[in-house]
Design a protein around this motif. Structure first.
Motif, PDB file in Angstrom:
ATOM      1  N   ASN A 123       0.832  -1.205   0.000  1.00  0.00           N
ATOM      2  CA  ASN A 123       0.000   0.000   0.000  1.00  0.00           C
ATOM      3  C   ASN A 123       0.867   1.257   0.000  1.00  0.00           C
ATOM      4  O   ASN A 123       2.072   1.210   0.271  1.00  0.00           O
ATOM      5  CB  ASN A 123      -0.919  -0.002   1.222  1.00  0.00           C
ATOM      6  N   ASP A 124       0.260   2.373  -0.310  1.00  0.00           N
ATOM      7  CA  ASP A 124       0.992   3.631  -0.389  1.00  0.00           C
ATOM      8  C   ASP A 124       1.655   4.003   0.928  1.00  0.00           C
ATOM      9  O   ASP A 124       2.703   4.669   0.937  1.00  0.00           O
ATOM     10  CB  ASP A 124       0.047   4.766  -0.822  1.00  0.00           C
ATOM     11  N   ASP A 125       1.076   3.589   2.044  1.00  0.00           N
ATOM     12  CA  ASP A 125       1.649   3.941   3.340  1.00  0.00           C
ATOM     13  C   ASP A 125       2.691   2.934   3.822  1.00  0.00           C
ATOM     14  O   ASP A 125       3.158   3.010   4.954  1.00  0.00           O
ATOM     15  CB  ASP A 125       0.540   4.086   4.386  1.00  0.00           C
ATOM     16  N   THR A 155       2.258  -0.279   4.246  1.00  0.00           N
ATOM     17  CA  THR A 155       1.675  -1.501   4.794  1.00  0.00           C
ATOM     18  C   THR A 155       1.353  -2.463   3.657  1.00  0.00           C
ATOM     19  O   THR A 155       1.490  -2.122   2.466  1.00  0.00           O
ATOM     20  CB  THR A 155       0.407  -1.188   5.604  1.00  0.00           C
TER      21      THR A 155
END
Length: 548
Positions: free
Chosen positions: A504-506, A508
């Protein structure tokens, strides 16, 4: 190769096995050598005969990536080949037949080895070596012969028993198959006979790798456990289970072996208290190169030939010993590899594992699953077991990679299985606790290591089978276990799964379990291998196994 041809071992071959740089062998061409040269009545050190025995040792099982670059476990629910259309699929898709190639065929090789043992025994008394050494050599060669008979019967059922017979090159041979139980009795008789003739344990470092009394007892334990199992004991005769329990107990009570302190270290140390018998190899890094994740550049490029399944990964409990689907296990699906049984990270590379000073990336588009190459993990996992610890190293170095044939953990599991089937479930608990404690599972307030208390025989049977799967993964155990338990039709039929991981972008990750392969087990046909066609054609006394 027919039975008649198989029993002919040429002098050229036998002499070549013993060929060295010695002047004696350099005096005439290999093709002219005779048994008088190999088994020399003046060779007081037995140099040439020793080389023949060493060659016999080389026929012992060696299980690293031996079937088209993958382990035998890739024909079970534990793994698949990372490359499509690998020959292991002949086994995992039930495509065996008597005419085509069998990637796990041992019939010609085993009978060739049995022939070589008989030749060795027939000639070795001519060599004037020390009587105690001669005793060891003869007993070791008989063990190797017994081992080959076991390798045959676990694949084919009953086979022709040759004993000490030797046949002439042009002799027509028609020998019926002995029954499975007759073969078991022969193997056990041989092991009982040679037990007092072998070296005792522990063996000196100078003789490391030689077959010992512990090796004979360990083979006896495995043979009798298989003979007591549902495939070969449909009437569930308790005497067979008792024999299996007694054989395992004899190893346990010898006091010669124990569980090593470090599970992962068992497989990369040349000597430790757990190893009973191992196939000796030079120090190498081939096991790492064959199996580690693919996303590393030379000089550390690896092939990642084996893709463990989600089924295997999910079978490992949490560090508290509870299965991941237990509501009290504390399993977190967003962090699926945290706080798990330490054997998981010692068995499987997963996203986030550490290797060669970086984090393994099996997410989609990651370094180890770039989706740009023909061979990469198909499941999101690579095989970690047997590899040395290179997590914080910058380059590969040669390591000990002896293939373990017997180790003490198996003996404990053999004993647990046998006594449980005899209704002595309390004794089975003791063995599973020892194994789980060594694995690093938390003992808990009740010191149960995650095991359920007061299990029935049936519940304990499932617990033992799970423990064998986890402890012995990729050691050529589960392939045979699911057959002897007659559960292959259940666990090796249908879809196998892997995990698709998205970053994911963050930073995670999201995890999605996907179907990656369909395994097929044709029951009851695939519980035994077909006798090779040339054997059936060349020996009218041999009958084919059902379904072929």
């Amino acid at each position: 190769m027919t039975m008649e041809r198989k029993y002919t071992l040429s002098l050229v071959l036998l002499s070549a096995l013993a060929l060295g740089s010695c002047d004696k062998y350099e005096q005439q061409p290999v093709s002219h050598l005779t048994y008088d040269y190999v088994y020399d009545e003046t060779d007081k050190n037995g140099e040439y005969a020793r080389r023949v025995l060493n060659q016999l040792y080389s026929s012992l099982p060696k299980g690293y990536n031996r079937i088209d670059n993958v382990v035998l476990g890739a024909a079970t629910d534990d793994a698949i080949a990372s490359e499509h259309y690998n020959n292991i699929e002949i086994l995992s898709k039930s495509r065996l037949n008597a005419m085509s190639s069998n990637p796990d065929a041992v019939w010609p090789q085993s009978y060739a080895a049995i022939r070589q043992v008989n030749l060795f025994l027939d000639h070795i008394d001519r060599v004037p070596v020390d009587p105690s050494l001669l005793q060891y050599w003869k007993a070791e060669s008989r063990f190797i012969r017994a081992m080959h008979y076991f390798e045959l019967i676990k694949r084919y059922g009953g086979v022709p028993l040759i004993g000490d017979q030797l046949f002439e090159q042009d002799e027509e041979i028609t020998i019926e198959r002995s029954s499975y139980n007759e073969c078991v009795r022969y193997i056990i008789s041989e092991l009982d006979s040679i037990d007092p003739l072998l070296r005792p344990d522990p063996i000196p470092d100078t003789e490391l790798g030689r077959i010992t009394q512990g090796g004979a007892q360990a083979l006896k334990s495995r043979v009798l456990l298989y003979a007591a199992s549902p495939l070969n004991n449909p009437e569930n005769d308790p005497e067979k289970w008792q024999a299996a329990a007694d054989a395992a107990l004899s190893v346990m009570e010898s006091g010669s072996f124990s569980l090593a302190g470090n599970f992962a270290g068992v497989f990369v140390s040349r000597k430790n208290p757990e190893v009973i018998l191992a196939y000796q190899r030079d120090q190498t890094n081939d096991v790492e190169r064959d199996n580690a994740p693919i996303g590393y550049a030379e000089p550390n490029q690896s092939n990642g030939f084996v893709s463990p399944t989600q089924e295997l990964v999910d079978a490992f409990p949490m560090a508290n010993g509870l299965p991941i689907d237990d509501p009290y296990s504390e399993y977190d699906p967003l962090h699926p590899y945290d706080n798990r049984d330490p054997r998981l990270s010692a068995t499987v590379f997963h996203n986030g594992s550490q290797w060669l000073q970086r984090t393994v990336e099996t997410f989609e588009g990651g370094l180890d699953k770039p989706n740009l190459v023909q061979r990469q993990t198909r499941t999101g996992y690579y095989m970690r077991k047997f590899l040395a610890d290179f997590s914080d190293k910058s380059d590969f170095s040669n390591q000990n990679h002896n293939f373990i044939i017997f180790r003490y953990a198996e003996i404990l599991l053999n004993y647990a299985e046998a006594v449980n089937e005899l209704g002595q479930t309390d004794l089975a608990y003791e063995q599973l606790k020892l194994i789980r404690e060594r694995a690093g599972i938390e003992h808990g307030d009740e010191h149960m290591y995650g095991l359920q208390p007061a299990m029935t025989t049936e519940e304990m049977r499932s617990a033992i089978r799970l423990e064998r799967r986890l402890e012995m993964a990729f050691e050529e155990q589960r392939y045979w276990d699911i057959r002897r338990w007659k559960i292959a039709g259940e666990v090796a039929n249908g879809p196998l799964h892997g995990v698709q991981i998205l970053r994911n972008d963050d930073g995670t990750f999201s995890y999605q379990v996907d179907e990656v392969f369909n395994i097929r087990f044709t029951s009851p046909k695939m519980y035994l291998y077909p006798i090779p066609y040339e054997e059936i054609a060349g020996n009218s006394a041999i009958d084919q196994n059902p379904g072929y």
